[in-house]
Design a protein around this motif. Structure first.
Motif, PDB file in Angstrom:
ATOM      1  N   TRP A 172     105.190 150.701  69.325  1.00 13.00           N
ATOM      2  CA  TRP A 172     103.935 151.162  69.925  1.00 13.00           C
ATOM      3  C   TRP A 172     103.942 150.884  71.436  1.00 13.00           C
ATOM      4  O   TRP A 172     103.700 151.782  72.255  1.00 13.00           O
ATOM      5  N   LEU A 176     104.200 153.760  74.785  1.00 18.92           N
ATOM      6  CA  LEU A 176     103.110 153.959  75.747  1.00 18.92           C
ATOM      7  C   LEU A 176     103.595 154.375  77.137  1.00 18.92           C
ATOM      8  O   LEU A 176     103.010 155.284  77.733  1.00 18.92           O
ATOM      9  N   LEU A 179     104.376 158.108  77.068  1.00 20.86           N
ATOM     10  CA  LEU A 179     103.160 158.932  77.084  1.00 20.86           C
ATOM     11  C   LEU A 179     102.507 158.899  78.457  1.00 20.86           C
ATOM     12  O   LEU A 179     101.992 159.920  78.938  1.00 20.86           O
ATOM     13  N   ASP A 180     102.551 157.737  79.103  1.00 18.72           N
ATOM     14  CA  ASP A 180     101.968 157.615  80.441  1.00 18.72           C
ATOM     15  C   ASP A 180     102.755 158.458  81.449  1.00 18.72           C
ATOM     16  O   ASP A 180     102.180 159.124  82.310  1.00 18.72           O
ATOM     17  N   ARG A 185      97.180 161.586  77.317  1.00 23.23           N
ATOM     18  CA  ARG A 185      96.072 160.644  77.187  1.00 23.23           C
ATOM     19  C   ARG A 185      95.051 161.174  76.184  1.00 23.23           C
ATOM     20  O   ARG A 185      94.099 161.870  76.569  1.00 23.23           O
ATOM     21  N   THR A 204      91.049 153.048  72.158  1.00 26.01           N
ATOM     22  CA  THR A 204      92.152 153.978  72.431  1.00 26.01           C
ATOM     23  C   THR A 204      93.443 153.413  71.877  1.00 26.01           C
ATOM     24  O   THR A 204      93.721 152.222  72.032  1.00 26.01           O
ATOM     25  N   VAL A 206      96.236 154.652  72.932  1.00 28.44           N
ATOM     26  CA  VAL A 206      97.196 154.880  74.020  1.00 28.44           C
ATOM     27  C   VAL A 206      96.692 154.149  75.267  1.00 28.44           C
ATOM     28  O   VAL A 206      96.315 154.773  76.270  1.00 28.44           O
ATOM     29  N   THR A 208      96.766 151.901  78.736  1.00 28.82           N
ATOM     30  CA  THR A 208      97.637 151.926  79.903  1.00 28.82           C
ATOM     31  C   THR A 208      97.476 150.629  80.695  1.00 28.82           C
ATOM     32  O   THR A 208      96.563 149.844  80.441  1.00 28.82           O
TER      33      THR A 208
END
Length: 435
Positions: A172, A176, A179-180, A185, A204, A206, A208
């Motif tokens: 996980w 991240l 995805l960032d 998002r 969330t 996701v 950051t």
């Protein structure tokens, strides 16, 4: 041959991690931003050592063998590229090395994407190789505990049980940054907690920034420390921890990072996560300190492990205080340094001196006396640096204000760099001696 490949890969990971430790502390001394320095300390140092020792230890703790002995050697270059890319991609315009980005062939955003993808690929190698090796014993019910250690079987099973959860946090937290980098998002989920909260809570999956770092630091790294530590430390120190404290540390440490990350500096869930993590690290610290104080053995690394546990208490005290009373950027700087360097860092230093005893060293300065100096320098340096941060929060009209907070922080950070160089010299000299 297969065992030899695993040993080489494990040692290579530790050697690289030791170098990242020096780079992390030097970057902090040079004034590198927290987001970039965290990559060197967390992804670079902490996880390099975790990966290296996990490949060697975890299969045996589950009474299995690593089915892909060369996995560490495949994983290592991906991890190095990941750290370099994530670090370069997170440098800010004011960072000492930010000027290199203007002349780099790869732009910062692409560097971040490459680093995130490489890091995730390496993590997939790690999780897949261990998962396949342990596939018929994922709960850890078979511990390989026998003979004189049979009385530790219950603790060993509990410690094994959190390892699959470590893998989930690791995947996980490693997903991240990818995805960032690609600006993915998803909208937060709004939950009604009923009697637990008068207002709906937006969570969330996701997160950051610091929230994402907590998935790896509090979730994967700290929980792995518990899972491996509760097996290693009782044997190192020849003691028996209280089962109730082990269960508290493992149970609360398993769920706390999730609550922290999904509601970072939010409301009910974040407060619950901060409280549970404080309980977990407090229980761990009590176990460690009891084992060290009551042990008949005296080894050079034991004080570092004990001081690391004490720093852990300071870390959760700062974190819980900010969670309840609000974020303080100055205290947040002390929080992250004490977490990566004081708590996780000194614990790793102490355990590594157990695996690689300085007393057998032949190089100049390598021995128990040199290791003691290293531990003292690191512990004092991190403490002085934290004091410097604390001085910066004092009322300027206070009599204590005669000390310059910036000078105190710099002095502490400089002492840490000296200690980390000594640590690297000892470990790398022992590796060269054993080659």
């Amino acid at each position: 041959m297969s065992a030899s490949a695993t040993t080489r890969g494990s040692r290579a990971f530790v050697a690289v991690g030791v170098c990242w430790f020096v780079a992390f502390n030097a970057a902090v001394l040079a004034g590198t931003s927290r987001s970039a320095a965290t990559v060197l300390g967390l992804h670079g140092f902490v996880f390099a050592v975790i990966f290296g020792k996990a490949y060697a230890l975890v299969p045996s703790y589950f009474d299995r063998q690593l089915r892909f002995p060369r996995a560490p050697l495949v994983h290592l270059p991906l991890a190095v590229v990941g750290v370099v890319g994530l670090f370069g991609g997170r440098l800010t315009p004011g960072d000492p090395l930010s000027g290199l980005l203007s002349t780099a062939v790869v732009p910062a955003d692409q560097l971040l994407a490459v680093g995130a993808a490489a890091w995730l690929a390496g993590v997939c190698v790690f999780v897949a190789s261990l998962g396949w090796s342990l596939r018929d014993n994922l709960t850890g019910a078979e511990t390989g505990t026998a003979g004189a250690n049979q009385h530790r079987r219950r603790v060993d099973r509990a410690a094994n049980a959190v390892v699959p959860l470590v893998a989930l946090y690791l995947v996980w937290g490693s997903l991240l940054p990818v995805l960032d980098a690609f600006d993915v998002r998803p909208a937060p989920l709004v939950l009604d907690l009923g009697p637990l909260s008068s207002d709906p809570v937006a969570v969330t999956l996701v997160p950051t920034g610091p929230a994402a770092s907590h998935v790896l630091a509090a979730g994967a790294a700290t929980l792995m420390l518990f899972g491996v530590g509760f097996r290693l430390l009782p044997r190192f120190l020849v003691g028996t921890p209280r089962t109730s404290l082990v269960v508290v540390a493992l149970a609360t440490g398993a769920v706390a990072p999730f609550f922290l990350a999904v509601d970072f500096y939010g409301g009910t869930l974040f407060t619950a996560g901060a409280t549970l993590l404080a309980a977990a690290i407090a229980a761990y610290a009590v176990v460690v300190l009891e084992l060290v104080v009551t042990s008949d053995r005296r080894r050079v690394g034991f004080p570092a492990i004990a001081v690391g546990a004490v720093f852990g208490l300071a870390v959760v005290a700062l974190g819980w205080g900010m969670g309840v009373h609000g974020l303080d950027p100055t205290l947040a700087a002390a929080h992250y340094r004490l977490a990566l360097g004081g708590f996780l860092g000194l614990t790793i230093v102490g355990v590594s001196f157990q695996f690689y005893p300085p007393a057998i060293g032949e190089a100049p300065g390598v021995g128990d006396r040199g290791a003691t100096v290293v531990i003292a320098a690191l512990a004092a340096g991190f403490a002085i640096e934290a004091i410097g941060v604390g001085l910066g929060t004092i009322d300027p009209w206070s009599p204590v204000d005669v000390l310059d907070p910036g000078f105190v922080r710099t002095a502490g950070a400089g002492l840490v760099v000296v200690g980390s160089l000594g640590y690297a010299w000892i470990v790398l000299s022992l590796f060269e001696q054993r080659r």
